[in-house]
Design a protein around this motif. Structure first.
Motif, short mmCIF file in Angstrom:
data_model
loop_
_atom_site.label_atom_id
_atom_site.label_comp_id
_atom_site.label_asym_id
_atom_site.label_seq_id
_atom_site.Cartn_x
_atom_site.Cartn_y
_atom_site.Cartn_z
N ARG A 108 0.83 -1.20 0.00
CA ARG A 108 0.00 0.00 0.00
C ARG A 108 0.87 1.26 0.00
NH1 ARG A 108 -1.72 3.67 3.31
NH2 ARG A 108 -0.72 2.78 5.13
N ILE A 109 1.97 1.23 0.74
CA ILE A 109 2.85 2.40 0.82
C ILE A 109 3.59 2.62 -0.49
CG2 ILE A 109 4.94 3.29 1.94
CD1 ILE A 109 3.95 1.96 4.52
N THR A 110 4.01 1.52 -1.14
CA THR A 110 4.85 1.65 -2.34
C THR A 110 4.08 1.44 -3.63
OG1 THR A 110 5.46 -0.69 -2.17
CG2 THR A 110 6.89 0.89 -1.08
N LYS A 111 2.77 1.57 -3.62
CA LYS A 111 2.00 1.28 -4.84
C LYS A 111 2.24 2.31 -5.94
CE LYS A 111 -2.29 3.49 -3.44
NZ LYS A 111 -3.67 3.28 -3.06
N ASN A 112 2.60 3.54 -5.58
CA ASN A 112 2.81 4.56 -6.61
C ASN A 112 4.30 4.73 -6.95
OD1 ASN A 112 3.57 5.68 -4.24
ND2 ASN A 112 2.49 7.61 -4.52
N VAL A 113 5.14 3.80 -6.52
CA VAL A 113 6.57 3.86 -6.83
C VAL A 113 6.86 2.89 -7.96
CG1 VAL A 113 8.90 3.49 -5.94
CG2 VAL A 113 7.15 4.48 -4.47
N ASN A 114 7.46 3.40 -9.03
CA ASN A 114 7.84 2.56 -10.17
C ASN A 114 9.35 2.59 -10.29
OD1 ASN A 114 8.11 1.14 -12.47
ND2 ASN A 114 6.73 2.40 -13.71
N CYS A 115 9.98 1.45 -10.07
CA CYS A 115 11.45 1.39 -10.07
C CYS A 115 12.04 1.72 -11.44
CB CYS A 115 11.92 -0.01 -9.63
SG CYS A 115 11.46 -0.39 -7.95
N GLN A 116 11.30 1.44 -12.51
CA GLN A 116 11.83 1.71 -13.85
C GLN A 116 11.88 3.19 -14.15
OE1 GLN A 116 9.24 -0.57 -16.28
NE2 GLN A 116 10.22 -2.52 -15.77
N GLN A 117 11.02 3.97 -13.50
CA GLN A 117 11.01 5.40 -13.76
C GLN A 117 11.98 6.16 -12.87
OE1 GLN A 117 7.03 6.77 -13.37
NE2 GLN A 117 6.39 5.99 -15.36
N ILE A 118 12.48 5.50 -11.81
CA ILE A 118 13.39 6.19 -10.90
C ILE A 118 14.75 6.29 -11.56
CG2 ILE A 118 14.58 6.05 -8.70
CD1 ILE A 118 12.13 4.61 -7.61
N ASN A 119 15.21 7.52 -11.73
CA ASN A 119 16.52 7.77 -12.33
C ASN A 119 17.05 9.02 -11.68
OD1 ASN A 119 18.74 7.95 -13.90
ND2 ASN A 119 17.67 7.88 -15.85
N ARG A 120 18.33 9.04 -11.47
CA ARG A 120 18.91 10.17 -10.76
C ARG A 120 18.74 11.47 -11.55
NH1 ARG A 120 25.12 10.21 -8.68
NH2 ARG A 120 25.05 12.21 -7.67
N HIS A 121 18.92 11.41 -12.84
CA HIS A 121 18.83 12.61 -13.67
C HIS A 121 17.53 12.68 -14.45
CE1 HIS A 121 22.98 13.29 -12.65
NE2 HIS A 121 23.28 12.07 -13.08
N GLY A 122 16.67 11.72 -14.35
CA GLY A 122 15.43 11.70 -15.10
C GLY A 122 15.64 11.13 -16.50
N THR A 123 14.53 10.86 -17.17
CA THR A 123 14.62 10.29 -18.52
C THR A 123 14.34 11.39 -19.54
OG1 THR A 123 12.28 9.71 -18.46
CG2 THR A 123 13.83 8.05 -17.68
N LEU A 124 14.54 11.03 -20.83
CA LEU A 124 14.27 11.99 -21.90
C LEU A 124 12.78 12.32 -21.97
CD1 LEU A 124 16.66 10.71 -24.69
CD2 LEU A 124 16.87 12.79 -23.35
N GLY A 125 11.95 11.35 -21.64
CA GLY A 125 10.51 11.60 -21.61
C GLY A 125 10.16 12.68 -20.61
N ASP A 126 10.82 12.65 -19.42
CA ASP A 126 10.58 13.68 -18.41
C ASP A 126 11.02 15.05 -18.91
OD1 ASP A 126 9.65 11.75 -16.71
OD2 ASP A 126 11.57 11.50 -15.66
N LEU A 127 12.16 15.07 -19.58
CA LEU A 127 12.68 16.34 -20.11
C LEU A 127 11.74 16.90 -21.17
CD1 LEU A 127 14.98 18.38 -20.15
CD2 LEU A 127 16.07 17.00 -21.94
N ALA A 128 11.25 16.04 -22.08
CA ALA A 128 10.32 16.49 -23.13
C ALA A 128 9.03 17.02 -22.51
CB ALA A 128 10.02 15.34 -24.08
N ARG A 129 8.54 16.35 -21.46
CA ARG A 129 7.32 16.81 -20.80
C ARG A 129 7.52 18.18 -20.16
NH1 ARG A 129 6.69 12.85 -17.06
NH2 ARG A 129 6.75 11.29 -18.70
N GLN A 130 8.68 18.36 -19.54
CA GLN A 130 8.96 19.65 -18.90
C GLN A 130 9.11 20.75 -19.94
OE1 GLN A 130 12.40 18.88 -16.52
NE2 GLN A 130 11.27 17.65 -15.01
N VAL A 131 9.78 20.44 -21.08
CA VAL A 131 9.94 21.44 -22.14
C VAL A 131 8.59 21.83 -22.70
CG1 VAL A 131 10.84 21.77 -24.48
CG2 VAL A 131 12.31 20.82 -22.71
N ARG A 132 7.71 20.83 -22.88
CA ARG A 132 6.38 21.12 -23.39
C ARG A 132 5.60 22.03 -22.45
NH1 ARG A 132 4.44 15.82 -23.79
NH2 ARG A 132 6.30 14.92 -24.66
N SER A 133 5.69 21.75 -21.16
CA SER A 133 4.94 22.57 -20.20
C SER A 133 5.51 23.98 -20.14
CB SER A 133 4.95 21.92 -18.81
OG SER A 133 6.27 21.89 -18.31
#
Length: 199
Positions: A108-133
């Motif tokens: 229940r505590i870790t249901k919203n944690v996805n190990c594949q998305q955890i990255n120290r610097h973030g992924t390119l998808g995160d960067l593209a989303r931030q640039v779009r916003s």
């Protein structure tokens, strides 16, 4: 629960002194008292039932010594309570239930944690989303400024046909630009509420 008293050695001595003055204990009472004092315990214990019998006898015979005098310095003896051993099947079942509850709590505590998305610097998808916003925010601010500026310019130029003084033209242009700005802000707020509701 307390069921006996730990008495001092003076208990028998005082009782013996009272016996020398012409009084004697019944044989059964005397033997019960002797059995309490001949045990292997370092401190003799006398049960409450025996003390009640002794008290009745002392009152009935009119002994010169009272029971509370004999029991001076005595302490209540509470035997150690031995807890029954727990059923091993029950213990194993309780351990299973505890482990299951702990796992459910962890999930229940870790249901919203996805190990594949955890990255120290973030992924390119995160960067593209931030640039779009950021791009959408810059476009919105630019659109707001152009709209308010165009409304001011149009109102200023249009008011020159009505008013001859430049101050009146500026005041009417500011009023029109303020109304257009407030309307634009209202539309932006409603649009942001809609986007937040979809998230």
């Amino acid at each position: 629960m307390a069921c006996a008293l730990q008495v001092r050695d003076g208990f028998l001595q005082q009782l013996g002194l009272a016996m020398k003055e012409g009084h004697s204990l019944p044989v059964d009472l005397h033997s019960e008292l002797q059995s309490c004092f001949t045990g292997t315990k370092p401190t003799p214990t006398v049960p409450f039932s025996l003390l009640r019998k002794l008290h009745r006898f002392l009152r009935k015979e009119g002994f010169p010594v009272y029971l509370h005098e004999l029991l001076e310095g005595a302490e209540i003896f509470t035997p150690e309570v031995k807890l029954p051993e727990r059923n091993p099947e029950l213990v194993a079942r309780l351990e299973k239930i505890k482990a299951k509850l702990a796992n459910e709590e962890y999930r229940r505590i870790t249901k919203n944690v996805n190990c594949q998305q955890i990255n120290r610097h973030g992924t390119l998808g995160d960067l593209a989303r931030q640039v779009r916003s950021v791009k959408a925010l810059v476009v919105t601010i630019f659109n707001f400024m152009v709209t308010v500026g165009a409304a001011f310019a149009c109102a200023y130029l249009g008011s020159q046909y009505i008013f001859t003084e430049p101050a009146a033209c500026v005041v009417s242009a500011v009023i029109v630009a303020s109304v257009v700005g407030l309307a634009e802000l209202y539309v932006l707020v409603r649009m942001m509420e809609g986007e937040l509701g979809e998230m």
